[in-house]
Design an enzyme around this catalytic site. Structure first.
Site, PDB file in Angstrom:
ATOM      1  N   ARG A 177     -17.601   8.846   0.714  1.00 44.68           N
ATOM      2  CA  ARG A 177     -18.713   8.112   0.123  1.00 44.68           C
ATOM      3  C   ARG A 177     -19.939   8.248   1.023  1.00 44.68           C
ATOM      4  O   ARG A 177     -19.858   8.629   2.182  1.00 44.68           O
ATOM      5  CB  ARG A 177     -18.317   6.660  -0.126  1.00 44.68           C
ATOM      6  CG  ARG A 177     -17.494   6.550  -1.391  1.00 44.68           C
ATOM      7  CD  ARG A 177     -16.962   5.170  -1.634  1.00 44.68           C
ATOM      8  NE  ARG A 177     -15.804   4.867  -0.812  1.00 44.68           N
ATOM      9  CZ  ARG A 177     -15.077   3.769  -0.914  1.00 44.68           C
ATOM     10  NH1 ARG A 177     -15.406   2.858  -1.801  1.00 44.68           N
ATOM     11  NH2 ARG A 177     -14.034   3.572  -0.146  1.00 44.68           N
ATOM     12  N   ASN A 217       1.665  -3.798 -14.170  1.00 44.53           N
ATOM     13  CA  ASN A 217       2.722  -4.269 -13.261  1.00 44.53           C
ATOM     14  C   ASN A 217       2.283  -5.526 -12.520  1.00 44.53           C
ATOM     15  O   ASN A 217       3.048  -6.474 -12.361  1.00 44.53           O
ATOM     16  CB  ASN A 217       3.101  -3.178 -12.253  1.00 44.53           C
ATOM     17  CG  ASN A 217       3.954  -2.088 -12.884  1.00 44.53           C
ATOM     18  OD1 ASN A 217       4.682  -2.359 -13.849  1.00 44.53           O
ATOM     19  ND2 ASN A 217       3.873  -0.875 -12.369  1.00 44.53           N
ATOM     20  N   ASP A 269       0.854  -1.201   0.000  1.00 46.64           N
ATOM     21  CA  ASP A 269       0.000   0.000   0.000  1.00 46.64           C
ATOM     22  C   ASP A 269       0.886   1.246   0.000  1.00 46.64           C
ATOM     23  O   ASP A 269       1.971   1.248   0.594  1.00 46.64           O
ATOM     24  CB  ASP A 269      -0.893   0.009   1.251  1.00 46.64           C
ATOM     25  CG  ASP A 269      -2.183   0.762   1.019  1.00 46.64           C
ATOM     26  OD1 ASP A 269      -3.254   0.140   1.010  1.00 46.64           O
ATOM     27  OD2 ASP A 269      -2.131   2.005   0.836  1.00 46.64           O
ATOM     28  N   TYR A 286     -11.688   7.068 -13.424  1.00 46.64           N
ATOM     29  CA  TYR A 286     -11.950   5.848 -12.646  1.00 46.64           C
ATOM     30  C   TYR A 286     -12.679   4.813 -13.507  1.00 46.64           C
ATOM     31  O   TYR A 286     -12.241   3.673 -13.632  1.00 46.64           O
ATOM     32  CB  TYR A 286     -12.773   6.217 -11.422  1.00 46.64           C
ATOM     33  CG  TYR A 286     -13.054   5.072 -10.467  1.00 46.64           C
ATOM     34  CD1 TYR A 286     -12.057   4.573  -9.641  1.00 46.64           C
ATOM     35  CD2 TYR A 286     -14.324   4.505 -10.383  1.00 46.64           C
ATOM     36  CE1 TYR A 286     -12.321   3.527  -8.749  1.00 46.64           C
ATOM     37  CE2 TYR A 286     -14.592   3.467  -9.503  1.00 46.64           C
ATOM     38  CZ  TYR A 286     -13.590   2.987  -8.681  1.00 46.64           C
ATOM     39  OH  TYR A 286     -13.860   1.962  -7.796  1.00 46.64           O
ATOM     40  N   LEU A 343      -6.276  -4.602  -5.482  1.00 46.68           N
ATOM     41  CA  LEU A 343      -7.286  -3.658  -4.994  1.00 46.68           C
ATOM     42  C   LEU A 343      -6.778  -2.218  -4.986  1.00 46.68           C
ATOM     43  O   LEU A 343      -7.556  -1.294  -4.700  1.00 46.68           O
ATOM     44  CB  LEU A 343      -7.683  -4.039  -3.546  1.00 46.68           C
ATOM     45  CG  LEU A 343      -8.864  -5.013  -3.357  1.00 46.68           C
ATOM     46  CD1 LEU A 343      -8.637  -6.314  -4.094  1.00 46.68           C
ATOM     47  CD2 LEU A 343      -9.069  -5.307  -1.872  1.00 46.68           C
TER      48      LEU A 343
HETATM   49  P1  NAD Z   1      -9.875   2.500  -0.325  1.00 48.75           P
HETATM   50  O1  NAD Z   1      -9.578   3.830  -0.899  1.00 48.75           O
HETATM   51  O2  NAD Z   1     -10.239   2.401   1.107  1.00 48.75           O
HETATM   52  O3  NAD Z   1      -8.645   1.511  -0.577  1.00 48.75           O
HETATM   53  C1  NAD Z   1      -7.747   1.619  -1.643  1.00 48.75           C
HETATM   54  C2  NAD Z   1      -6.357   1.303  -1.127  1.00 48.75           C
HETATM   55  O4  NAD Z   1      -5.420   1.351  -2.222  1.00 48.75           O
HETATM   56  C3  NAD Z   1      -5.863   2.308  -0.080  1.00 48.75           C
HETATM   57  O5  NAD Z   1      -5.272   1.635   1.004  1.00 48.75           O
HETATM   58  C4  NAD Z   1      -4.832   3.134  -0.846  1.00 48.75           C
HETATM   59  O6  NAD Z   1      -3.866   3.714   0.010  1.00 48.75           O
HETATM   60  C5  NAD Z   1      -4.276   2.102  -1.794  1.00 48.75           C
HETATM   61  N1  NAD Z   1      -3.651   2.665  -2.979  1.00 48.75           N
HETATM   62  C6  NAD Z   1      -4.142   3.648  -3.773  1.00 48.75           C
HETATM   63  N2  NAD Z   1      -3.281   3.912  -4.749  1.00 48.75           N
HETATM   64  C7  NAD Z   1      -2.222   3.068  -4.582  1.00 48.75           C
HETATM   65  C8  NAD Z   1      -0.995   2.880  -5.267  1.00 48.75           C
HETATM   66  N3  NAD Z   1      -0.658   3.636  -6.333  1.00 48.75           N
HETATM   67  N4  NAD Z   1      -0.137   1.923  -4.823  1.00 48.75           N
HETATM   68  C9  NAD Z   1      -0.441   1.183  -3.728  1.00 48.75           C
HETATM   69  N5  NAD Z   1      -1.580   1.341  -3.024  1.00 48.75           N
HETATM   70  C10 NAD Z   1      -2.457   2.272  -3.455  1.00 48.75           C
HETATM   71  O7  NAD Z   1     -11.006   1.857  -1.239  1.00 48.75           O
HETATM   72  P2  NAD Z   1     -11.825   0.500  -1.108  1.00 48.75           P
HETATM   73  O8  NAD Z   1     -13.245   0.841  -0.995  1.00 48.75           O
HETATM   74  O9  NAD Z   1     -11.202  -0.386  -0.101  1.00 48.75           O
HETATM   75  O10 NAD Z   1     -11.605  -0.098  -2.568  1.00 48.75           O
HETATM   76  C11 NAD Z   1     -10.689  -1.157  -2.826  1.00 48.75           C
HETATM   77  C12 NAD Z   1     -10.796  -1.567  -4.288  1.00 48.75           C
HETATM   78  O11 NAD Z   1     -12.141  -2.018  -4.555  1.00 48.75           O
HETATM   79  C13 NAD Z   1     -10.524  -0.445  -5.278  1.00 48.75           C
HETATM   80  O12 NAD Z   1      -9.805  -0.984  -6.374  1.00 48.75           O
HETATM   81  C14 NAD Z   1     -11.881   0.008  -5.719  1.00 48.75           C
HETATM   82  O13 NAD Z   1     -11.857   0.537  -7.007  1.00 48.75           O
HETATM   83  C15 NAD Z   1     -12.674  -1.297  -5.650  1.00 48.75           C
HETATM   84  N6  NAD Z   1     -14.099  -1.026  -5.457  1.00 48.75           N
HETATM   85  C16 NAD Z   1     -14.596  -0.641  -4.251  1.00 48.75           C
HETATM   86  C17 NAD Z   1     -15.939  -0.375  -4.111  1.00 48.75           C
HETATM   87  C18 NAD Z   1     -16.553   0.026  -2.797  1.00 48.75           C
HETATM   88  O14 NAD Z   1     -17.760   0.289  -2.748  1.00 48.75           O
HETATM   89  N7  NAD Z   1     -15.836   0.070  -1.699  1.00 48.75           N
HETATM   90  C19 NAD Z   1     -16.794  -0.484  -5.211  1.00 48.75           C
HETATM   91  C20 NAD Z   1     -16.252  -0.845  -6.432  1.00 48.75           C
HETATM   92  C21 NAD Z   1     -14.914  -1.134  -6.543  1.00 48.75           C
HETATM   93  N1  UDP Z   2     -23.952  11.270  -2.036  1.00 46.84           N
HETATM   94  C1  UDP Z   2     -24.693  12.178  -1.322  1.00 46.84           C
HETATM   95  N2  UDP Z   2     -24.108  12.797  -0.256  1.00 46.84           N
HETATM   96  C2  UDP Z   2     -22.839  12.548   0.123  1.00 46.84           C
HETATM   97  C3  UDP Z   2     -22.088  11.610  -0.608  1.00 46.84           C
HETATM   98  C4  UDP Z   2     -22.674  11.001  -1.697  1.00 46.84           C
HETATM   99  O1  UDP Z   2     -25.867  12.435  -1.615  1.00 46.84           O
HETATM  100  O2  UDP Z   2     -22.400  13.153   1.120  1.00 46.84           O
HETATM  101  C5  UDP Z   2     -24.597  10.589  -3.174  1.00 46.84           C
HETATM  102  C6  UDP Z   2     -23.808  10.634  -4.476  1.00 46.84           C
HETATM  103  O3  UDP Z   2     -24.118  11.795  -5.211  1.00 46.84           O
HETATM  104  C7  UDP Z   2     -24.290   9.370  -5.157  1.00 46.84           C
HETATM  105  C8  UDP Z   2     -24.565   8.414  -4.002  1.00 46.84           C
HETATM  106  O4  UDP Z   2     -24.702   9.215  -2.839  1.00 46.84           O
HETATM  107  O5  UDP Z   2     -25.489   9.613  -5.851  1.00 46.84           O
HETATM  108  C9  UDP Z   2     -23.450   7.402  -3.777  1.00 46.84           C
HETATM  109  O6  UDP Z   2     -22.250   8.120  -3.716  1.00 46.84           O
HETATM  110  P1  UDP Z   2     -20.849   7.445  -3.346  1.00 46.84           P
HETATM  111  O7  UDP Z   2     -19.805   8.489  -3.495  1.00 46.84           O
HETATM  112  O8  UDP Z   2     -20.966   6.725  -2.063  1.00 46.84           O
HETATM  113  O9  UDP Z   2     -20.661   6.302  -4.439  1.00 46.84           O
HETATM  114  P2  UDP Z   2     -20.845   6.264  -6.032  1.00 46.84           P
HETATM  115  O10 UDP Z   2     -21.440   7.527  -6.540  1.00 46.84           O
HETATM  116  O11 UDP Z   2     -19.472   6.039  -6.536  1.00 46.84           O
HETATM  117  O12 UDP Z   2     -21.766   5.135  -6.224  1.00 46.84           O
END
Ligand code: NAD
Ligand code: UDP
Length: 318
Positions: free
Chosen positions: A191, A104, A38, A150, A78
């Site tokens: 979020r 990578n 990380d 993204y 991740l």
């Molecule tokens: P998060 O931001 O909490 O975790 C991401 C982690 O990746 C962090 O620890 C960050 O420091 C690390 N990171 C970022 N850039 C990096 C880099 N260049 N090198 C090494 N580490 C790096 O987010 P999360 O919710 O835990 O998401 C994890 C994964 O799941 C992500 O790939 C995200 O796109 C995917 N994902 C999450 C959700 C969700 O709802 N949580 C939904 C869809 C996809």
């Molecule tokens: N959202 C909101 N208030 C907040 C944060 C998010 O109303 O303080 C809304 C945002 O516009 C979206 C939904 O909640 O419609 C989910 O947002 P989030 O950022 O959690 O995830 P994503 O949009 O990537 O699904």
């Protein structure tokens, strides 16, 4: 006699983040050796503090935009900021995560003959015209909008996984994760669930973007972890597979629910809807059920209560 499970060497990139920290813990609990990589952009040492004492756990501070030389059996990729406010902070870097970072990790998987699972996202469907979203839907993404670093990053990461599989026979898995929540989300994650809970606990205004009629489907983190592990350990199925909770909720309903659960005095305020914010999102999980025997078990009320308890403890100790 039941055969003894051989522990694996497993790399979790983004292992100090929200999902990654739960995954590292679960993999250790299952008896594996875990290397957490990380760069701490959005992750924290706090998330992995309980794991540090475990002799089967290693932590490497590294940015996966740069190559990494390790010997591993499995890779969960991740590493990537997941919250819109964070992935939009440095869009070029976010695209690098979907391209150079994934290349990578694929190079590493190819050299080690390791199986690699890519954390993709429901955002590959963009602002969907098909509802709920099946894996066969190609999506509706604005390629030049604010979210494209993204969304398109994740779409190209899926292409790269498929290209390595087709060209090099690399053992790949693609998982499309839908909105997931739970403990270990950062207070400043941005979020919706963490924002609303923290705002309600502090008695601050609850910030609804737009009119709150947009919907999301929220999956509790332990359910997601189960799905990730099942997918990684399933043979003859590459994916992509949707992992999410099909129970759809409007943002305004979510705000009301959280205010009621916390008995908060917070008032709701409406703020502008960000560009390209999807109006609805809900996974079709028939494929996950069929191929993995997976479906979520934790309902929204139960998951929210666990998350509220977590943030309450964090706010009290800070
Ligand atoms: P998060 O931001 O909490 O975790 C991401 C982690 O990746 C962090 O620890 C960050 O420091 C690390 N990171 C970022 N850039 C990096 C880099 N260049 N090198 C090494 N580490 C790096 O987010 P999360 O919710 O835990 O998401 C994890 C994964 O799941 C992500 O790939 C995200 O796109 C995917 N994902 C999450 C959700 C969700 O709802 N949580 C939904 C869809 C996809
Ligand atoms: N959202 C909101 N208030 C907040 C944060 C998010 O109303 O303080 C809304 C945002 O516009 C979206 C939904 O909640 O419609 C989910 O947002 P989030 O950022 O959690 O995830 P994503 O949009 O990537 O699904």
């Amino acid at each position: 006699m039941v055969p003894r499970k051989i522990p694996k060497n497993i790399l979790v990139t983004g292992g100090a983040g929200f999902i990654g920290s739960h995954l590292c813990k679960r993999l250790l609990d299952d008896g594996n050796h875990v290397i957490c990589v990380d760069n701490f952009f959005t992750g924290s040492k706090q998330n992995i503090l309980p794991l540090i004492q475990n002799t089967r756990f290693e932590l490497i501070r590294h940015d996966i935009a740069f190559p990494l030389h390790l010997e591993v059996d499995q890779i969960y990729n991740l590493a990537c900021p997941a919250s819109p406010i964070h992935y939009q902070q440095n869009p070029v870097k976010t695209i690098k995560m979907g391209t150079v970072g994934v290349l990578n990790m694929l190079g590493l998987a190819k050299r080690c003959n390791a199986r690699i699972l890519q954390a993709s996202t429901s955002e590959v469907y963009g602002d969907p015209k098909e509802h709920p979203q099946k894996e066969s839907y190609w999506g509706h993404v604005n390629p030049i909008g604010l979210r494209s670093c993204y969304d398109e990053g994740k779409r190209v990461s899926e292409s790269l996984m498929m290209a390595y599989h087709q060209q090099n026979k690399t053992d790949v898995k693609i998982v499309r994760i839908f909105n997931t929540y739970g403990p270990n989300m950062a207070i400043n994650d941005g979020r919706v669930i963490s924002n609303f809970i923290v705002q309600a606990l502090r008695g601050e205004p609850i910030t609804i973007y737009g009119d709150g009629s947009q919907s999301r489907s929220f999956c509790y983190v332990s359910d997601l972890i189960e799905g990730l592990i099942l997918m990684m350990n399933t043979d003859h199925f590459i994916g992509p597979v949707n992992l999410g909770n099909p129970n759809e909720t409007r943002v305004v309903e979510l705000a009301k629910k959280i205010i009621a659960m916390i008995h908060s005095s917070s008032k709701v305020i409406l703020q502008p809807l960000p560009q390209d914010d999807p109006s609805k999102r809900c996974p079709d999980i028939a494929l996950a059920k069929e191929k993995l025997g997976w479906e979520p078990r934790i309902g929204l009320d139960e998951g929210l209560q666990k998350t509220i308890d977590y943030f309450k403890a964090i706010l009290e100790s800070s």
